[in-house]
Design an enzyme around this catalytic site. Structure first.
Site, PDB file in Angstrom:
ATOM      1  N   ARG A   1      -5.503   5.634  -0.030  1.00  0.00           N
ATOM      2  CA  ARG A   1      -4.623   4.506   0.261  1.00  0.00           C
ATOM      3  C   ARG A   1      -4.772   3.583  -0.932  1.00  0.00           C
ATOM      4  O   ARG A   1      -5.881   3.071  -1.200  1.00  0.00           O
ATOM      5  CB  ARG A   1      -5.070   3.769   1.527  1.00  0.00           C
ATOM      6  CG  ARG A   1      -4.727   4.503   2.822  1.00  0.00           C
ATOM      7  CD  ARG A   1      -3.254   4.344   3.128  1.00  0.00           C
ATOM      8  NE  ARG A   1      -2.809   5.133   4.262  1.00  0.00           N
ATOM      9  CZ  ARG A   1      -2.382   4.629   5.413  1.00  0.00           C
ATOM     10  NH1 ARG A   1      -2.391   3.337   5.605  1.00  0.00           N
ATOM     11  NH2 ARG A   1      -1.926   5.404   6.364  1.00  0.00           N
TER      12      ARG A   1
ATOM     13  N   ARG B   1       0.839  -1.208   0.000  1.00  0.00           N
ATOM     14  CA  ARG B   1       0.000   0.000   0.000  1.00  0.00           C
ATOM     15  C   ARG B   1       0.863   1.242   0.000  1.00  0.00           C
ATOM     16  O   ARG B   1       1.961   1.244   0.538  1.00  0.00           O
ATOM     17  CB  ARG B   1      -0.959   0.018   1.171  1.00  0.00           C
ATOM     18  CG  ARG B   1      -0.353   0.043   2.562  1.00  0.00           C
ATOM     19  CD  ARG B   1      -0.071   1.426   3.099  1.00  0.00           C
ATOM     20  NE  ARG B   1       0.235   1.391   4.526  1.00  0.00           N
ATOM     21  CZ  ARG B   1       1.085   2.190   5.118  1.00  0.00           C
ATOM     22  NH1 ARG B   1       1.778   3.069   4.426  1.00  0.00           N
ATOM     23  NH2 ARG B   1       1.288   2.115   6.418  1.00  0.00           N
TER      24      ARG B   1
ATOM     25  N   ARG C   1       4.273  -7.158  12.013  1.00  0.00           N
ATOM     26  CA  ARG C   1       2.998  -6.720  12.598  1.00  0.00           C
ATOM     27  C   ARG C   1       2.130  -7.948  12.836  1.00  0.00           C
ATOM     28  O   ARG C   1       2.410  -9.019  12.315  1.00  0.00           O
ATOM     29  CB  ARG C   1       2.256  -5.767  11.657  1.00  0.00           C
ATOM     30  CG  ARG C   1       2.880  -4.390  11.616  1.00  0.00           C
ATOM     31  CD  ARG C   1       1.978  -3.397  10.917  1.00  0.00           C
ATOM     32  NE  ARG C   1       2.614  -2.102  10.818  1.00  0.00           N
ATOM     33  CZ  ARG C   1       2.072  -1.040  10.253  1.00  0.00           C
ATOM     34  NH1 ARG C   1       0.856  -1.119   9.718  1.00  0.00           N
ATOM     35  NH2 ARG C   1       2.712   0.108  10.204  1.00  0.00           N
TER      36      ARG C   1
ATOM     37  N   CYS D   1       0.225  10.619   9.257  1.00  0.00           N
ATOM     38  CA  CYS D   1       1.091  10.153  10.333  1.00  0.00           C
ATOM     39  C   CYS D   1       2.550  10.281   9.873  1.00  0.00           C
ATOM     40  O   CYS D   1       2.895   9.808   8.786  1.00  0.00           O
ATOM     41  CB  CYS D   1       0.766   8.691  10.661  1.00  0.00           C
ATOM     42  SG  CYS D   1       1.772   8.038  11.996  1.00  0.00           S
TER      43      CYS D   1
ATOM     44  N   GLU E   1      -1.833  -3.597  12.363  1.00  0.00           N
ATOM     45  CA  GLU E   1      -1.030  -2.940  13.391  1.00  0.00           C
ATOM     46  C   GLU E   1      -1.637  -3.135  14.784  1.00  0.00           C
ATOM     47  O   GLU E   1      -2.851  -3.040  14.955  1.00  0.00           O
ATOM     48  CB  GLU E   1      -0.988  -1.453  13.066  1.00  0.00           C
ATOM     49  CG  GLU E   1      -0.292  -0.673  14.123  1.00  0.00           C
ATOM     50  CD  GLU E   1       0.501   0.486  13.562  1.00  0.00           C
ATOM     51  OE1 GLU E   1      -0.075   1.257  12.808  1.00  0.00           O
ATOM     52  OE2 GLU E   1       1.690   0.576  13.898  1.00  0.00           O
TER      53      GLU E   1
ATOM     54  N   THR F   1       5.002   8.642  10.500  1.00  0.00           N
ATOM     55  CA  THR F   1       5.675   7.356  10.262  1.00  0.00           C
ATOM     56  C   THR F   1       5.608   6.962   8.786  1.00  0.00           C
ATOM     57  O   THR F   1       6.373   6.117   8.338  1.00  0.00           O
ATOM     58  CB  THR F   1       5.038   6.213  11.078  1.00  0.00           C
ATOM     59  OG1 THR F   1       3.671   6.084  10.704  1.00  0.00           O
ATOM     60  CG2 THR F   1       5.154   6.464  12.557  1.00  0.00           C
TER      61      THR F   1
ATOM     62  N   GLU G   1      -7.200   7.172   6.626  1.00  0.00           N
ATOM     63  CA  GLU G   1      -6.197   7.978   7.353  1.00  0.00           C
ATOM     64  C   GLU G   1      -5.536   9.018   6.448  1.00  0.00           C
ATOM     65  O   GLU G   1      -5.098  10.075   6.892  1.00  0.00           O
ATOM     66  CB  GLU G   1      -5.138   7.072   7.992  1.00  0.00           C
ATOM     67  CG  GLU G   1      -4.123   7.869   8.801  1.00  0.00           C
ATOM     68  CD  GLU G   1      -3.104   6.998   9.522  1.00  0.00           C
ATOM     69  OE1 GLU G   1      -3.511   6.129  10.292  1.00  0.00           O
ATOM     70  OE2 GLU G   1      -1.896   7.207   9.297  1.00  0.00           O
TER      71      GLU G   1
ATOM     72  N   ARG H   1       4.040   0.583   2.447  1.00  0.00           N
ATOM     73  CA  ARG H   1       4.250  -0.601   3.279  1.00  0.00           C
ATOM     74  C   ARG H   1       4.004  -1.799   2.383  1.00  0.00           C
ATOM     75  O   ARG H   1       2.897  -2.021   1.900  1.00  0.00           O
ATOM     76  CB  ARG H   1       3.329  -0.614   4.493  1.00  0.00           C
ATOM     77  CG  ARG H   1       3.859  -1.561   5.583  1.00  0.00           C
ATOM     78  CD  ARG H   1       3.130  -1.391   6.889  1.00  0.00           C
ATOM     79  NE  ARG H   1       1.850  -2.058   6.889  1.00  0.00           N
ATOM     80  CZ  ARG H   1       1.648  -3.341   7.134  1.00  0.00           C
ATOM     81  NH1 ARG H   1       2.665  -4.144   7.389  1.00  0.00           N
ATOM     82  NH2 ARG H   1       0.430  -3.849   7.110  1.00  0.00           N
TER      83      ARG H   1
END
Ligand code: ADP
Ligand code: CIR
Length: 340
Positions: free
Chosen positions: A213, A110, A293, A255, A298, A257, A209, A264
């Site tokens: 995505r 993703r 994970r 985020c 997560e 991160t 988020e 990812r």
């Protein structure tokens, strides 16, 4: 005195790096869209178990609140001094990882994208979300060939159809309590939806988020094939959508991160032997810059020895390099599992 009191037990990066001095410097500032420090750290204040605890409300947050974002980014991603993040999205041809299909159950990659000129999901009004959804649907309707199919609005799609998507995991739930405290769940499920390609191997989540995505997924271990599909989708969408980007931080995400590639890439892999030899598994994970994970995402547990193994680096590394490293790491992990 620092006006923001973090829970005593909190070990979040934002708590660590938001000194009184920085707080004083930033507490009165606003981005052009009205995002503030208080909104950015709300999730970390509310959730003692936050690992990071800060979200960006728009692209400008990374500059306006850089005295706190920068040390958080530095600690999470490693050195970024003199960094120029470079993107390299191009198709690859790597051997299939697990041709006998003994270990790898599925491969998923993703990436996240936010559109330039719009606030990010924790700081959007309903009308902004609506406008954004419309724009994204128009862009998605340009996807061709295998990538073509349908957008399912969580508000307007047939209820039975949505239930079917939910049971098949082609759907996203309302965000967790970390995202909720940040404001990401506002007005859910309004203006949210999922685009699915005809073969259901490309999925695009809208207004989760991040604005987008983009997910390529297959119940197999052909990493190149999954990656190449993602490359085609993102390159096609880039023709009509303008994404938030920074020359140091790469793609800007809610985020911190996820900044950089925002990618990812990982597999669900069943490792019954290595589960009993965790120190060996962790050594390999570390050596190839990977992360583990839980089976359901997560902050979830490992079930049935099924690990979600993915890249841990996102910033200062290109997309293609991430895939090549992941491929090498997974070959080493499979070899170790076989040898036990
Ligand atoms: P993200 O990938 O967005 O950082 P999560 O870790 O929460 O977020 O994963 C999102 C969902 O994708 C979870 O339901 C997770 O189980 C699923 N998932 C992750 N990796 C894979 C994979 N390789 N195969 C199938 N599903 C996966
Ligand atoms: C937290 O701070 O724990 C949440 N906001 C989630 C952080 C995202 N992911 C991560 O640590 N890899």
């Amino acid at each position: 005195m620092n006006p923001f009191i973090f829970p005593e037990e909190s070990n979040s990066l934002v708590k660590k790096h938001l000194s009184q001095k920085i707080c004083k410097l930033l507490e009165q500032l606003n981005t052009d869209s009205g995002f503030t420090l208080e909104k950015a750290i709300h999730s970390g204040l509310k959730n003692p178990d936050s690992a990071i605890g800060i979200y960006a409300g728009d692209a400008q947050s990374y500059q306006t609140f850089s005295p706190v974002f920068d040390p958080v980014i530095l600690e999470y991603h490693g050195g970024v001094e003199n960094l120029k993040h470079k993107s390299d999205i191009r198709e690859l041809d790597l051997p299939v990882l697990d041709p006998e299909e003994k270990y790898i159950l599925s491969t998923r990659i993703r990436i996240a994208r936010n559109l330039k000129g719009f606030s990010f999901p924790c700081h959007m009004t309903l009308s902004q979300r609506r406008e954004l959804e419309k724009k994204i649907i128009t862009a998605l309707s340009c996807l061709k060939g295998n990538l073509k199919w349908n957008y399912y609005s969580f508000e307007h799609a047939d209820k039975k159809e949505l239930k079917r998507l939910e049971t098949k995991n082609f759907w996203f739930q309302k965000g967790d309590r970390f995202q909720d405290a940040a404001g990401i769940n506002s007005d859910f499920p309004k203006c949210r939806g999922v685009y699915l390609s005809f073969d259901k191997q490309l999925m695009v989540w809208v207004n989760e988020e991040d604005h987008l995505r983009i997910i390529s997924l297959e119940k197999a271990s052909d990493l190149s094939k999954v990656y190449n599909r993602l490359c085609q989708a993102i390159l096609a969408l880039s023709q009509t959508l303008d994404f938030a980007w920074d020359k140091t931080y790469g793609h800007l995400t809610s985020c911190p991160t996820n900044i950089g590639t925002s990618m990812r890439a990982g597999v669900h892999i069943q490792l019954e032997k290595l589960e009993q030899k965790k120190e060996l598994l962790f050594q390999l994970i570390k050596a190839y810059n990977l992360q583990i994970r839980g089976t359901r995402g997560e902050k979830t547990k490992i079930e049935n020895a099924v690990f979600d193994i993915s890249n841990s680096q996102r910033l200062g590394i290109s997309e293609s390099r991430i895939i090549q490293n992941l491929h090498a790491g997974l070959l080493a992990i499979i070899k170790a599992e076989k040898s036990l």
